[in-house]
Motif scaffolding. Structure first.
Motif, PDB file in Angstrom:
ATOM      1  N   MET A   1     -25.295 -17.163   8.681  1.00 65.22           N
ATOM      2  CA  MET A   1     -24.471 -17.279   9.858  1.00 65.22           C
ATOM      3  C   MET A   1     -24.869 -16.179  10.837  1.00 65.22           C
ATOM      4  O   MET A   1     -25.060 -15.032  10.465  1.00 65.22           O
ATOM      5  CB  MET A   1     -23.009 -17.159   9.454  1.00 65.22           C
ATOM      6  N   PHE A   2     -24.991 -16.502  12.081  1.00 68.05           N
ATOM      7  CA  PHE A   2     -25.443 -15.578  13.116  1.00 68.05           C
ATOM      8  C   PHE A   2     -24.318 -15.320  14.111  1.00 68.05           C
ATOM      9  O   PHE A   2     -23.755 -16.236  14.675  1.00 68.05           O
ATOM     10  CB  PHE A   2     -26.645 -16.206  13.835  1.00 68.05           C
ATOM     11  N   PHE A   3     -23.981 -14.026  14.289  1.00 65.22           N
ATOM     12  CA  PHE A   3     -22.914 -13.661  15.209  1.00 65.22           C
ATOM     13  C   PHE A   3     -23.512 -13.052  16.473  1.00 65.22           C
ATOM     14  O   PHE A   3     -24.438 -12.247  16.408  1.00 65.22           O
ATOM     15  CB  PHE A   3     -21.959 -12.647  14.564  1.00 65.22           C
ATOM     16  N   LEU A   4     -22.964 -13.404  17.612  1.00 68.11           N
ATOM     17  CA  LEU A   4     -23.451 -12.921  18.896  1.00 68.11           C
ATOM     18  C   LEU A   4     -22.598 -11.793  19.462  1.00 68.11           C
ATOM     19  O   LEU A   4     -22.924 -11.255  20.513  1.00 68.11           O
ATOM     20  CB  LEU A   4     -23.484 -14.068  19.913  1.00 68.11           C
ATOM     21  N   PHE A   5     -21.500 -11.452  18.798  1.00 68.75           N
ATOM     22  CA  PHE A   5     -20.603 -10.427  19.313  1.00 68.75           C
ATOM     23  C   PHE A   5     -20.226  -9.476  18.191  1.00 68.75           C
ATOM     24  O   PHE A   5     -20.432  -9.752  17.019  1.00 68.75           O
ATOM     25  CB  PHE A   5     -19.344 -11.055  19.922  1.00 68.75           C
ATOM     26  N   GLY A   6     -19.694  -8.332  18.589  1.00 67.04           N
ATOM     27  CA  GLY A   6     -19.286  -7.336  17.605  1.00 67.04           C
ATOM     28  C   GLY A   6     -18.061  -6.583  18.076  1.00 67.04           C
ATOM     29  O   GLY A   6     -17.817  -6.425  19.265  1.00 67.04           O
ATOM     30  N   LEU A   7     -17.280  -6.116  17.117  1.00 73.02           N
ATOM     31  CA  LEU A   7     -16.084  -5.338  17.381  1.00 73.02           C
ATOM     32  C   LEU A   7     -16.061  -4.221  16.359  1.00 73.02           C
ATOM     33  O   LEU A   7     -16.139  -4.484  15.161  1.00 73.02           O
ATOM     34  CB  LEU A   7     -14.837  -6.216  17.241  1.00 73.02           C
ATOM     35  N   GLY A   8     -15.984  -2.975  16.826  1.00 68.76           N
ATOM     36  CA  GLY A   8     -16.018  -1.890  15.868  1.00 68.76           C
ATOM     37  C   GLY A   8     -15.553  -0.569  16.450  1.00 68.76           C
ATOM     38  O   GLY A   8     -15.248  -0.452  17.625  1.00 68.76           O
ATOM     39  N   THR A   9     -15.503   0.436  15.585  1.00 69.52           N
ATOM     40  CA  THR A   9     -15.125   1.792  15.959  1.00 69.52           C
ATOM     41  C   THR A   9     -16.373   2.664  15.943  1.00 69.52           C
ATOM     42  O   THR A   9     -17.125   2.646  14.982  1.00 69.52           O
ATOM     43  CB  THR A   9     -14.084   2.351  14.969  1.00 69.52           C
ATOM     44  N   LYS A  10     -16.568   3.415  17.003  1.00 69.99           N
ATOM     45  CA  LYS A  10     -17.728   4.301  17.127  1.00 69.99           C
ATOM     46  C   LYS A  10     -17.235   5.739  17.205  1.00 69.99           C
ATOM     47  O   LYS A  10     -16.196   6.023  17.783  1.00 69.99           O
ATOM     48  CB  LYS A  10     -18.530   3.989  18.387  1.00 69.99           C
ATOM     49  N   GLN A  11     -18.008   6.657  16.629  1.00 66.22           N
ATOM     50  CA  GLN A  11     -17.711   8.079  16.705  1.00 66.22           C
ATOM     51  C   GLN A  11     -18.919   8.799  17.278  1.00 66.22           C
ATOM     52  O   GLN A  11     -20.059   8.480  16.940  1.00 66.22           O
ATOM     53  CB  GLN A  11     -17.382   8.660  15.336  1.00 66.22           C
ATOM     54  N   LYS A  12     -18.648   9.791  18.140  1.00 64.94           N
ATOM     55  CA  LYS A  12     -19.711  10.573  18.746  1.00 64.94           C
ATOM     56  C   LYS A  12     -19.443  12.047  18.479  1.00 64.94           C
ATOM     57  O   LYS A  12     -18.333  12.531  18.703  1.00 64.94           O
ATOM     58  CB  LYS A  12     -19.757  10.321  20.248  1.00 64.94           C
ATOM     59  N   HIS A  13     -20.449  12.751  17.987  1.00 67.75           N
ATOM     60  CA  HIS A  13     -20.341  14.180  17.709  1.00 67.75           C
ATOM     61  C   HIS A  13     -20.490  14.947  19.018  1.00 67.75           C
ATOM     62  O   HIS A  13     -21.482  14.779  19.724  1.00 67.75           O
ATOM     63  CB  HIS A  13     -21.426  14.590  16.710  1.00 67.75           C
ATOM     64  N   LEU A  14     -19.507  15.799  19.351  1.00 64.51           N
ATOM     65  CA  LEU A  14     -19.525  16.546  20.604  1.00 64.51           C
ATOM     66  C   LEU A  14     -19.954  17.992  20.439  1.00 64.51           C
ATOM     67  O   LEU A  14     -20.135  18.688  21.426  1.00 64.51           O
ATOM     68  CB  LEU A  14     -18.134  16.513  21.258  1.00 64.51           C
ATOM     69  N   GLY A  15     -20.109  18.453  19.204  1.00 61.16           N
ATOM     70  CA  GLY A  15     -20.526  19.825  18.970  1.00 61.16           C
ATOM     71  C   GLY A  15     -19.589  20.530  18.006  1.00 61.16           C
ATOM     72  O   GLY A  15     -18.679  19.931  17.439  1.00 61.16           O
ATOM     73  N   PRO A  16     -19.795  21.830  17.839  1.00 63.22           N
ATOM     74  CA  PRO A  16     -18.953  22.569  16.901  1.00 63.22           C
ATOM     75  C   PRO A  16     -17.550  22.790  17.456  1.00 63.22           C
ATOM     76  O   PRO A  16     -17.357  22.914  18.659  1.00 63.22           O
ATOM     77  CB  PRO A  16     -19.682  23.895  16.727  1.00 63.22           C
ATOM     78  N   GLY A  17     -16.591  22.831  16.547  1.00 61.42           N
ATOM     79  CA  GLY A  17     -15.208  23.096  16.916  1.00 61.42           C
ATOM     80  C   GLY A  17     -14.797  24.481  16.454  1.00 61.42           C
ATOM     81  O   GLY A  17     -15.626  25.372  16.293  1.00 61.42           O
ATOM     82  N   GLU A  18     -13.507  24.652  16.211  1.00 57.68           N
ATOM     83  CA  GLU A  18     -12.970  25.930  15.765  1.00 57.68           C
ATOM     84  C   GLU A  18     -13.215  26.140  14.276  1.00 57.68           C
ATOM     85  O   GLU A  18     -13.466  25.199  13.538  1.00 57.68           O
ATOM     86  CB  GLU A  18     -11.472  25.978  16.010  1.00 57.68           C
ATOM     87  N   THR A  19     -13.107  27.386  13.850  1.00 54.73           N
ATOM     88  CA  THR A  19     -13.116  27.696  12.424  1.00 54.73           C
ATOM     89  C   THR A  19     -11.674  27.659  11.956  1.00 54.73           C
ATOM     90  O   THR A  19     -10.829  28.390  12.476  1.00 54.73           O
ATOM     91  CB  THR A  19     -13.733  29.082  12.165  1.00 54.73           C
ATOM     92  N   ARG A  20     -11.372  26.772  11.004  1.00 60.86           N
ATOM     93  CA  ARG A  20     -10.002  26.544  10.554  1.00 60.86           C
ATOM     94  C   ARG A  20      -9.934  26.472   9.038  1.00 60.86           C
ATOM     95  O   ARG A  20     -10.928  26.242   8.371  1.00 60.86           O
ATOM     96  CB  ARG A  20      -9.461  25.215  11.069  1.00 60.86           C
ATOM     97  N   THR A  21      -8.711  26.583   8.533  1.00 59.46           N
ATOM     98  CA  THR A  21      -8.447  26.307   7.127  1.00 59.46           C
ATOM     99  C   THR A  21      -7.895  24.892   7.054  1.00 59.46           C
ATOM    100  O   THR A  21      -6.894  24.578   7.699  1.00 59.46           O
ATOM    101  CB  THR A  21      -7.443  27.309   6.540  1.00 59.46           C
ATOM    102  N   CYS A  22      -8.521  24.061   6.275  1.00 59.69           N
ATOM    103  CA  CYS A  22      -8.148  22.649   6.176  1.00 59.69           C
ATOM    104  C   CYS A  22      -6.837  22.494   5.412  1.00 59.69           C
ATOM    105  O   CYS A  22      -6.675  23.067   4.332  1.00 59.69           O
ATOM    106  CB  CYS A  22      -9.261  21.881   5.469  1.00 59.69           C
ATOM    107  N   PRO A  23      -5.899  21.691   5.934  1.00 57.13           N
ATOM    108  CA  PRO A  23      -4.643  21.471   5.219  1.00 57.13           C
ATOM    109  C   PRO A  23      -4.802  20.575   3.989  1.00 57.13           C
ATOM    110  O   PRO A  23      -3.953  20.582   3.102  1.00 57.13           O
ATOM    111  CB  PRO A  23      -3.748  20.805   6.258  1.00 57.13           C
ATOM    112  N   ARG A  24      -5.896  19.815   3.912  1.00 56.75           N
ATOM    113  CA  ARG A  24      -6.078  18.907   2.785  1.00 56.75           C
ATOM    114  C   ARG A  24      -6.893  19.532   1.651  1.00 56.75           C
ATOM    115  O   ARG A  24      -6.496  19.487   0.495  1.00 56.75           O
ATOM    116  CB  ARG A  24      -6.743  17.609   3.252  1.00 56.75           C
ATOM    117  N   CYS A  25      -8.064  20.154   1.973  1.00 58.28           N
ATOM    118  CA  CYS A  25      -8.914  20.701   0.903  1.00 58.28           C
ATOM    119  C   CYS A  25      -8.811  22.225   0.778  1.00 58.28           C
ATOM    120  O   CYS A  25      -9.380  22.797  -0.144  1.00 58.28           O
ATOM    121  CB  CYS A  25     -10.365  20.283   1.115  1.00 58.28           C
ATOM    122  N   HIS A  26      -8.125  22.888   1.712  1.00 55.74           N
ATOM    123  CA  HIS A  26      -7.865  24.329   1.698  1.00 55.74           C
ATOM    124  C   HIS A  26      -9.130  25.173   1.777  1.00 55.74           C
ATOM    125  O   HIS A  26      -9.142  26.306   1.319  1.00 55.74           O
ATOM    126  CB  HIS A  26      -7.030  24.724   0.478  1.00 55.74           C
TER     127      HIS A  26
END
Length: 67
Positions: A1-26
């Motif tokens: 089956m061949f699809f001509l359209f797409g729908l999705g989520t894209k992410q773009k890396h903008l650079g480094p952020g702050e140095t933080r302590t993660c609330p999930r992995c600590h």
């Protein structure tokens, strides 16, 4: 089956952020600043983008915090 359209989520890396302590992995690391959006495309050409948001993500576990 061949699809001509797409729908999705894209992410773009903008650079480094702050140095933080993660609330999930600590772990204390420098987080990455990211931009995410939903996109509709036809023949690999993006026609519409919506739902834009910026956030910082933990480099170890991927937890996200809104900027």
């Amino acid at each position: 089956m061949f699809f001509l359209f797409g729908l999705g989520t894209k992410q773009k890396h903008l650079g480094p952020g702050e140095t933080r302590t993660c609330p999930r992995c600590h772990n204390t690391t420098q987080w990455a600043r990211m931009r995410e959006f939903r996109q509709f495309s036809v023949f690999f050409v993006p026609l519409a983008r919506w739902g834009r948001r910026q956030f910082e993500a933990c480099g170890i576990c991927g937890a996200a915090v809104a900027v």
